[in-house]
Each structure stands twice: as C-alpha cells, then as structure tokens.
Design a protein around this motif. Structure first.
Motif, PDB file in Angstrom:
ATOM      1  N   ASP A 211       4.305   0.907   2.221  1.00 62.44           N
ATOM      2  CA  ASP A 211       4.655  -0.370   2.844  1.00 62.44           C
ATOM      3  C   ASP A 211       6.152  -0.651   2.738  1.00 62.44           C
ATOM      4  N   ARG A 212       6.631  -1.558   3.576  1.00 60.24           N
ATOM      5  CA  ARG A 212       8.069  -1.772   3.716  1.00 60.24           C
ATOM      6  C   ARG A 212       8.718  -2.372   2.473  1.00 60.24           C
ATOM      7  N   GLU A 213       7.964  -3.000   1.610  1.00 59.67           N
ATOM      8  CA  GLU A 213       8.523  -3.570   0.386  1.00 59.67           C
ATOM      9  C   GLU A 213       8.509  -2.577  -0.778  1.00 59.67           C
ATOM     10  N   GLY A 214       7.813  -1.469  -0.605  1.00 56.77           N
ATOM     11  CA  GLY A 214       7.676  -0.521  -1.711  1.00 56.77           C
ATOM     12  C   GLY A 214       6.908  -1.127  -2.867  1.00 56.77           C
ATOM     13  N   SER A 215       5.888  -1.924  -2.539  1.00 57.10           N
ATOM     14  CA  SER A 215       5.155  -2.690  -3.553  1.00 57.10           C
ATOM     15  C   SER A 215       4.324  -1.812  -4.474  1.00 57.10           C
ATOM     16  N   VAL A 216       3.863  -0.674  -3.962  1.00 55.75           N
ATOM     17  CA  VAL A 216       3.030   0.241  -4.736  1.00 55.75           C
ATOM     18  C   VAL A 216       3.873   1.437  -5.164  1.00 55.75           C
TER      19      VAL A 216
ATOM     20  N   PHE B 278       0.816  -1.213   0.000  1.00 60.93           N
ATOM     21  CA  PHE B 278       0.000   0.000   0.000  1.00 60.93           C
ATOM     22  C   PHE B 278       0.851   1.265   0.000  1.00 60.93           C
ATOM     23  N   ALA B 279       0.173   2.338  -0.317  1.00 71.13           N
ATOM     24  CA  ALA B 279       0.644   3.704  -0.087  1.00 71.13           C
ATOM     25  C   ALA B 279      -0.603   4.527   0.185  1.00 71.13           C
TER      26      ALA B 279
END
Length: 253
Positions: free
Chosen positions: A148-153, A131-132
């Motif tokens: 989010d910590r993975e930078g998924s968005v 998310f962001a």
C-alpha cells in the motif's frame, strides 16, 4: 510470511544484490525456508515448482494486520493487512460476503489477467487499505507483488545466495537470509516479473534504485524511489493469460 522464487521466475532487480557484493553472507533458499520453519514451527509451507516456496505463520500475528493464504485455480496468494473497502470490492467482483482479502486480490488478478481492459496500476489503486501481498500464478509463472502507498505493513525483499528473490514481512528472515542484499519494498508500488517495478500512483514515471555508498564507493544499502522527472513511453496493458505469457517470453523469461 515468506515467499522465495528462483531467479529465472522472480527476476529480482539487480540493484538488490549490490549491497551484499562486498560480503556475501546470504543463505540458500532451502536454508531460508528451514530457518523460517525453525522460528515458526506452526508455519504452513507450499513447495512449488522449480524450487519455489511460499510459507505462512500466524504466530505473533497483529490483530490489525492479519495474515492469510489462499490457493484458487493454481493461483497462490499471501495477503497481510486489511482492506477498508472490502464490501465494495466483493460487490464489484461478484464475491460472497465470506470472501477474504486474499480471495478478493486473487479475483482482481484473474480479472486483470483474463478480462479487464485496465492496466495493473488501476487494479491495485482500487485496493483501499493497509496491505502487502504476494501472488504467484503457477499456470503462467506470473509473480505479482504489491504494497500500500503508506507502507503500513512491513514488507521487504532481497536476494538469496543463488540470486533467488526473497520476500517477507519478517525483517529477521530477510536480514539473516539475504545479508545486506535486501531493501524495503517501496510503498505505493507493485512488481510483476518481466515488467519490473511500477508506482500505481505515478505509473508513467520510473521507479529507480537509489544507492547509498561510502567514501570508497562501496554500496552500503539501496532503496527504491519514484523518479518524477523521468517518464516512460507507456505502461503495460492487461490482456489474456497468453498475452502475459507472450510478454514474459519476449523479455527472456
């Protein structure tokens, strides 16, 4: 998704401006919003006080990372992505099954602002997902961003020509609106105007701007990274809305 906040409200990190100093090809906030609307005519635009804007389009929306916007009790929230623990969060905040991710994030913010004796990093850390989001509390002028910590968005931020903070999940908007005065919003971090950038996994360590320079010392780009070698004395604790506002005043907002 687009969010534009005047410099006095957004208080963007000064380092965002450095890559664009040699060639200021950024646009005004109004030009950025107009460009967004021209690219996505279906977009909904919220004109907020002090020349601030929030806008959302569902065009080319990913089925995995959907976008939503809610307005509750003068709190505006744009959420991109999804929460894996949405059922647990609904139960925790006493929300119905129909509550969306954006509604949950607003409720988490309200609990942080008004009741919960937890620091902000603990609240964001409990959000399990990709998310962001952007939250703006129109009553207190508090701005709250997180990724989010993975930078998924995809989530980037930059500075408009007048120093306004610009946030978007559309790289083209950031590139055309901010020129080189932009960067990726760091994964695993949140930003509160007046308090700055914080890692929710390493809240006791500073998040520093790392400059990429050429041989002549010109700043080509900037990115933000947790400095695991430098600790800060303490982290901001949440309190009432008045406490948040008092902290903002103390920091010169």
């Amino acid at each position: 998704m687009l969010a534009v906040f005047a410099k006095a409200i957004g208080k963007p990190p000064e380092e965002l401006m450095l890559p664009g100093m040699a060639c200021n090809n950024s646009k005004t906030p109004e030009e950025i919003v107009n460009k967004f609307q021209s690219l996505w005519p279906d977009s909904t635009v919220y004109n907020l006080s002090y020349g601030n804007f929030m806008a959302l389009s569902h065009e080319y929306e990913s089925p995995i990372h959907h976008r939503s916007i809610v307005v509750l009790d003068d709190i505006f929230c744009i959420f991109v992505g999804n929460l894996a623990n949405i059922a647990d969060l609904r139960h925790h905040y006493g929300l119905p099954r129909q509550a969306t991710e954006a509604m949950i994030v607003v409720e988490a913010y309200k609990a942080l602002r008004d009741r919960a004796p937890y620091p902000p990093d603990q609240v964001v850390k409990h959000l399990d997902g990709k998310f962001a989001f952007v939250i703006f509390d129109a009553r207190t002028n508090i701005l709250f961003l997180a990724r989010d910590r993975e930078g998924s968005v995809e989530f980037q931020w930059g500075m408009a020509r007048d120093g306004s903070l610009v946030c978007s999940d559309h790289p083209k908007i950031i590139e055309e609106g901010c020129g080189k005065a932009c960067a990726r919003f760091p994964p695993g971090c949140f930003f509160i105007n007046g308090s700055g950038l914080t890692s929710f996994d390493h809240p006791l360590h500073k998040v520093r701007a790392i400059l990429n320079e050429d041989d002549s010392g010109n700043v080509l780009s900037v990115y933000f990274q947790v400095d695991l070698y430098t600790k800060i004395p303490s982290i901001p604790r949440s309190g009432s809305a008045d406490n948040w506002a008092d902290a903002a005043v103390a920091k010169g907002e």
